[in-house]
Design a protein around this motif. Sequence first.
Motif, short mmCIF file in Angstrom:
data_model
loop_
_atom_site.label_atom_id
_atom_site.label_comp_id
_atom_site.label_asym_id
_atom_site.label_seq_id
_atom_site.Cartn_x
_atom_site.Cartn_y
_atom_site.Cartn_z
N THR A 119 12.51 13.74 42.08
CA THR A 119 12.01 14.99 42.86
C THR A 119 11.62 14.64 44.48
O THR A 119 12.12 15.42 45.17
N ARG A 120 10.94 13.54 44.38
CA ARG A 120 10.86 13.27 45.84
C ARG A 120 11.89 12.56 46.50
O ARG A 120 12.24 12.78 47.75
N GLN A 121 12.65 11.86 45.77
CA GLN A 121 14.10 11.26 46.62
C GLN A 121 14.78 12.22 47.08
O GLN A 121 15.37 12.26 48.20
N PHE A 122 15.20 13.27 46.19
CA PHE A 122 16.39 14.45 46.45
C PHE A 122 15.44 15.71 47.11
O PHE A 122 16.14 16.42 47.57
N ARG A 123 14.34 15.66 47.06
CA ARG A 123 13.42 17.00 47.73
C ARG A 123 13.85 18.31 46.91
O ARG A 123 14.29 19.27 47.72
N SER A 124 13.90 18.09 45.53
CA SER A 124 14.20 19.18 44.82
C SER A 124 13.56 19.42 43.50
O SER A 124 12.97 18.31 42.93
N LYS B 109 20.19 15.44 38.72
CA LYS B 109 19.33 16.10 39.41
C LYS B 109 19.84 17.47 39.81
O LYS B 109 20.65 17.39 40.61
N LYS B 110 19.25 18.41 39.31
CA LYS B 110 19.80 19.95 39.56
C LYS B 110 19.30 20.52 41.08
O LYS B 110 18.10 20.17 41.48
N ASP B 111 19.86 21.35 41.65
CA ASP B 111 19.67 22.21 42.71
C ASP B 111 19.02 21.22 44.04
O ASP B 111 18.05 21.43 44.64
N VAL B 112 20.02 20.53 44.38
CA VAL B 112 19.69 19.65 45.43
C VAL B 112 20.18 20.17 46.66
O VAL B 112 21.52 20.23 46.70
N ASP B 113 19.64 20.43 47.89
CA ASP B 113 20.05 20.99 48.95
C ASP B 113 20.74 19.86 50.02
O ASP B 113 19.98 18.88 50.20
N THR B 114 21.95 20.16 50.19
CA THR B 114 22.55 19.22 51.23
C THR B 114 23.18 20.18 52.35
O THR B 114 23.23 21.16 52.37
#
Length: 120
Positions: A56-61, A89-94
């Motif tokens: 969660t921290r790594q991907f801010r998701s 990891k679901k729902d990662v904003d890119t």
Amino acid sequence: MKTLSIALILLACSTFARESLAGPTVYTRQHDVLAAAIRNGSSSGVMEGEVAEHFTRQFRSTGPLLVTAKVIKSFSRADCKRLEMVFTKKDVDTPQGRTDAILKTQLNYCLDGTPPISVE
């Protein structure tokens, strides 16, 4: 005999419905995912706890962290296997939009939590 058959069918249906309603398996330790895969050939579920918080921290998701593991090779020691583990990891904003982040890894692992030493 017909009554017994109907009773068995109803029991099987209620067990399937109960398992379907229970949802995915929730894991809090990687060891539990890997041990389940060694015992059953594969395992899958949702990862929570420290590992999920790191993703969660790594991907801010805040999307869920899905996890699967499967046996890809057996060794002479039955309690040790080579496993493929996949974290999604679901729902990662890119910059290209929202997507899933996927981490695949392989490792040799034994039920006691140690890596096998010279298992081949």
